[in-house]
Design an enzyme around this catalytic site. Structure first.
Site, PDB file in Angstrom:
ATOM      1  N   GLN A  14      35.952  42.296 -32.512  1.00 20.95           N
ATOM      2  CA  GLN A  14      36.067  40.869 -32.285  1.00 20.95           C
ATOM      3  C   GLN A  14      34.702  40.422 -31.821  1.00 20.95           C
ATOM      4  O   GLN A  14      34.060  41.138 -31.051  1.00 20.95           O
ATOM      5  CB  GLN A  14      37.117  40.596 -31.204  1.00 20.95           C
ATOM      6  CG  GLN A  14      37.705  39.217 -31.229  1.00 20.95           C
ATOM      7  CD  GLN A  14      38.915  39.113 -32.172  1.00 20.95           C
ATOM      8  OE1 GLN A  14      39.954  39.686 -31.926  1.00 20.95           O
ATOM      9  NE2 GLN A  14      38.751  38.392 -33.267  1.00 20.95           N
ATOM     10  N   THR A  66      40.525  43.944 -26.295  1.00 22.37           N
ATOM     11  CA  THR A  66      41.218  45.133 -26.810  1.00 22.37           C
ATOM     12  C   THR A  66      41.753  44.793 -28.201  1.00 22.37           C
ATOM     13  O   THR A  66      42.955  44.843 -28.449  1.00 22.37           O
ATOM     14  CB  THR A  66      42.312  45.547 -25.813  1.00 22.37           C
ATOM     15  OG1 THR A  66      41.711  45.678 -24.526  1.00 22.37           O
ATOM     16  CG2 THR A  66      42.922  46.895 -26.179  1.00 22.37           C
ATOM     17  N   HIS A  67      40.843  44.379 -29.073  1.00 18.47           N
ATOM     18  CA  HIS A  67      41.222  43.978 -30.423  1.00 18.47           C
ATOM     19  C   HIS A  67      40.466  44.827 -31.431  1.00 18.47           C
ATOM     20  O   HIS A  67      39.667  44.318 -32.201  1.00 18.47           O
ATOM     21  CB  HIS A  67      40.923  42.501 -30.659  1.00 18.47           C
ATOM     22  CG  HIS A  67      41.600  41.568 -29.685  1.00 18.47           C
ATOM     23  ND1 HIS A  67      41.271  40.244 -29.571  1.00 18.47           N
ATOM     24  CD2 HIS A  67      42.598  41.778 -28.795  1.00 18.47           C
ATOM     25  CE1 HIS A  67      42.034  39.676 -28.637  1.00 18.47           C
ATOM     26  NE2 HIS A  67      42.843  40.591 -28.141  1.00 18.47           N
ATOM     27  N   ASN A  68      40.719  46.128 -31.408  1.00 18.14           N
ATOM     28  CA  ASN A  68      40.096  47.033 -32.361  1.00 18.14           C
ATOM     29  C   ASN A  68      40.944  47.019 -33.625  1.00 18.14           C
ATOM     30  O   ASN A  68      42.162  47.205 -33.560  1.00 18.14           O
ATOM     31  CB  ASN A  68      40.060  48.459 -31.801  1.00 18.14           C
ATOM     32  CG  ASN A  68      39.578  48.512 -30.360  1.00 18.14           C
ATOM     33  OD1 ASN A  68      40.346  48.265 -29.439  1.00 18.14           O
ATOM     34  ND2 ASN A  68      38.320  48.807 -30.158  1.00 18.14           N
TER      35      ASN A  68
END
Lengths: 225, 593
Positions: free
Chosen positions: B347, B519-521
């Site tokens: 992101q 936490t946007h993998n």
């Protein structure tokens, strides 16, 4: 406002004027309780470093609000032991973007780091504040070559982070005594029910702070100035 | 040798949002489900209650709800010429562990993708020409359309008791909602959240500039609510402890109260804790999986045979499990072949700090995870990209999530990081600050990928996952452009003393694993219609092993300008729909390779 030297606060001399509410050793908030991890000498050095980061003004300095006690307990606990730190080697030097790569657990890192400070400017006790300020700037810019295995910037990063945590964490961890940090900014603490006030625009919120282990009647802010 | 257990119909790896939802749907379809969770049981009522949960040091700083890097972590480098080194402690992102997974410590910012997001390559080529997308971006269509996913987005919004204002209904646009969103079959189940002063002033300034502000869609309930599974949610207290914390008020939707409580007693449901899945096992002909091998808390290796395997771990760990199990073809950046680990994306975050005069009192501690006002005018392809030199975009939001004082210390530009001036600035600005977030998309490139590390191992002796990532030039330009728009709005807000903008993806700065970003993998197990560029087909089914279904943001071919939970849950329900109504009766590849 009474005037007194940093030394007098740290070593409990001349603390009679306007400082009745302070424990004898300002940095040892758990007065009479021995430190868990730090030696007395390390605690004194640490108080000088922490107070360089968060000096006294209208609100207490770091050590006056219990930050040294906080760090002592952190170093004796899971943080110091590296309970959430992957420690497998090898430990090659990394880039700043790769983060903590020290082969040392934090407790070892702090002990060696505090000792290494002395190699730069000698014993911290008795140094003028300007020398401590310069030392801190140098550490933050990774300048002085510290003897041993601790990089200056690595030590600064941990010192800065934990000093800040101790000043603002819930008092159950030994710092933020009398909710000093929370009073300073206006944070009300661990009890939050704001359904009816969240959109009451620009209305100051005046409830005193309450922490997790709050004892009724203890939220008054007793800092004397 | 691993002890062999009795066969089950479905084995589900991970008890987060997608895993528990898979268990709910497949158990009700008559299939016996075994959920394997590497962490422990925990429950909102017992474990997330205030005031004990409201401990910033324990949960926000020491990450007590998240994975322990001593057991599992990854190595990281910015490019293939570096040596990747272990992520020794958490920082940039915070994968979860335990019942509910990362779904208990999210903010609840619940979005749908734009219709054009799901057909990104086709859309851009149609609008701007076949040569518009540069060769060094692996932009792909998802293989599934907005119209196909819409009923599932809608259902998941109802599962979460989502609060918001619709922008596009079947019979036309609605005032106060997002005019750019795809058409909706129903409004949000709950009214929007109450907006504090900062987001209100942001909305006013954005409106004056001709943009279209609306309240952020929130999985933070605003009323008492019962979801379609029967779970009861309570109104949000705006306590300011959402992200990184569990919600003891039953106000933030999470997988425990919204799903687990409603399936836990079902005869087809079983969950085992401290069950660390080591690998997925394959049949002799390699065409199917036979089950999974896991380690119990007593240290015993156990083989759980199953007809179907659902991979519902966090996206990064699904990639890791595939690589250590030999599932699919690992991506090789030299030949640019293989798919597992390909198209890892993240992101792209930028933002603007806004400092008000003393007239504005923000009370930042009155917050909620998805509390804020947003504009979507510069997200996706909602604006003309003809002459901009990049693809993608992001939303601009003024959120008020928390005023937790260890991490919330906004100071104006030029303030030193410590000392007397810093202390005064923290004190003077804490109650008079708002932050604008640019939540930008992330394009996949041939050089950003996941594979196995040659040196370091996890606590179970497996090679660590290795992440190679830096911000693509495309995304640096995108973030800079959208940040400029955010800064323009900030300067037009009333009572503003000063502003300062920052871009994580600024030219000359490399992506760092240290500061928290999101936490946007995404990616690594992407979905699609071409097996040479996707790991799973458009139904989430592995091309190479038809009884393995994969869930989560790992399926995204590139990352959206939105938070991933809504999109990934829409796809999860779509996958489960096809499992229940097609695959179970006739197990086979649902698409021809």
């Amino acid at each position: 406002m009474p005037t007194y030297s940093r030394r007098s606060v740290l070593f409990g001399f001349g603390a009679a004027v306007g400082l009745a509410s302070l424990p004898r050793h300002a940095f040892a908030a758990l007065d009479g309780t021995p430190f868990t991890f730090l030696t007395d000498s390390e605690a004194r050095s640490l108080a000088l470093l922490c107070d360089t980061l968060i000096p006294q003004d209208d609100f207490p300095s770091a050590s006056q609000s219990g930050v040294v006690d906080f760090i002592d307990l952190q170093l004796a606990g899971g943080y110091g032991r590296g309970e959430h730190l992957y420690m497998d080697g090898p430990h090659p030097q990394g880039t700043p973007e790769q983060g903590y790569q020290s082969p040392l657990r934090p407790a070892e890192l702090w002990r060696e780091g505090l000792a290494a400070m002395q190699t730069v400017i000698g014993p911290l006790d008795g140094q003028p504040q300007s020398a401590l300020d310069r030392l801190m700037t140098d550490l933050s810019e990774d300048r002085p070559a510290l003897v041993g295995r601790v990089g200056a910037k690595t030590f600064f990063t941990e010192l800065h982070a934990l000093t800040n945590q101790g000043y603002f964490a819930d008092p159950i961890y030994g710092g933020n005594k009398g909710y000093a940090g929370w009073h300073m900014v206006g944070f009300p603490g661990a009890f939050g029910y704001f359904t009816d006030t969240v959109d009451a625009h620009n209305r100051p919120y005046r409830q005193p702070p309450m922490g997790i282990g709050h004892q009724p009647g203890t939220s008054d802010f007793n800092w004397e100035r | 040798m691993a002890r062999r257990l009795a066969k089950t119909d479905v084995v589900i790896i991970g008890a987060g949002w997608t895993g528990l939802t898979a268990a709910y749907e497949l158990a009700h379809a008559g299939k016996r489900c075994v959920v394997l969770e590497r962490g422990s049981y925990r429950h909102d009522a017992d474990d997330f209650a205030a005031p004990k949960e409201h401990d910033e040091l324990k949960y926000a700083v020491h990450h007590a709800h998240m994975i322990n890097t001593r057991k599992e972590t990854l190595t990281f480098r910015n490019n293939a010429s570096q040596q990747a080194l272990p992520m020794r402690r958490l920082g940039s992102f915070l994968p979860g562990v335990g019942l509910g997974g990362a779904g208990i410590h999210w903010n609840g910012q619940l979005w749908r993708p734009l219709p054009s997001d799901l057909e990104m390559r086709s859309h851009y080529e149609n609008r701007y020409g076949a040569d518009f997308i540069p060769d060094d971006l692996n932009v792909q269509d998802w293989g599934v359309t907005y119209d196909e996913l819409e009923p599932h987005f809608d259902f998941y919004e109802k599962i979460c008791g989502t609060s918001g204002t619709a922008g596009q209904m079947a019979d036309g646009p609605r005032e106060g909602g997002n005019p750019f969103e795809g058409p909706r079959s129903a409004d949000y189940p709950n009214p929007p959240m109450r907006q504090p002063i900062g987001p209100t002033k942001f909305g006013e300034a954005a409106q004056k500039l001709g943009y279209h502000p609306f309240p952020m869609p929130a999985a933070n309930a605003t009323k008492e609510y019962t979801n379609p599974y029967g779970a009861k949610l309570h109104p949000c207290t705006y306590c300011g402890f959402c992200e990184r914390f569990g919600c003891g008020y039953y106000a933030k939707a999470d997988p425990i109260i919204c799903v687990y409580d409603q399936i836990k007693s079902h005869e087809n449901f079983e969950i085992r804790y401290q069950a660390q899945v080591l690998r997925v096992e394959k049949s002799e002909d390699g065409k199917t999986a036979t089950g999974v091998t896991y380690l119990t808390d007593a240290g015993e290796e156990v083989f759980q045979p199953a007809d179907m395997v659902c991979m519902n771990a966090y996206g990064l760990w699904n990639v890791h499990l595939m690589l250590v199990s030999g599932l699919g073809k690992p991506y090789d950046p030299k030949t640019r072949t293989g798919t597992v680990g390909r198209n890892y994306a993240y992101q792209t975050m930028a933002g603007v700090n806004v400092f008000f005069d003393d007239q504005v009192v923000t009370n930042p501690f009155m917050g909620a995870g998805a509390l804020g006002t947003v504009i979507d005018d510069f997200n996706g392809d909602n604006f003309d990209h003809s002459d901009l030199g990049f693809l993608g975009g992001g939303y601009i939001a003024c959120t008020q999530t928390n005023g937790r004082p260890i991490n919330y210390q906004p100071t104006p530009e030029g303030t030193p990081a410590w000392g007397a001036d810093w202390k005064r600035a923290v004190r003077e600005n804490y109650l008079h600050h708002a932050s604008l977030t640019v939540h930008g998309s992330s394009m996949a490139t041939p050089d950003n990928y996941l594979d196995l590390d040659p040196t370091w191992k996890d606590a179970y002796g497996r090679p660590l996952l290795r992440m190679t990532f830096n911000f693509p030039e495309n995304d640096r330009r995108m973030a800079d452009y959208v940040m400029g728009k955010a800064h323009e709005i900030a300067r037009n807000m009333e009572n503003v003393k000063s502003t300062s903008a920052s871009n994580r993806a600024a030219e000359g700065s490399d992506y760092s694993i240290v500061p928290y970003q999101t936490t946007h993998n995404t990616g690594g197990t992407v979905m699609g219609t071409d097996p040479t560029t996707s790991v799973v087909n458009r139904f989430g089914q592995m091309w190479d092993h038809h009884n393995v279904f994969v869930f989560g943001a790992g399926l995204f071919p590139q990352n959206l300008g939105y938070n991933p939970t809504g999109p990934l849950m829409g796809v999860a329900y779509w996958t489960l729909d096809h499992m229940k109504n097609d695959y179970i009766a006739n197990p086979r590849p649902l698409m021809d390779a």
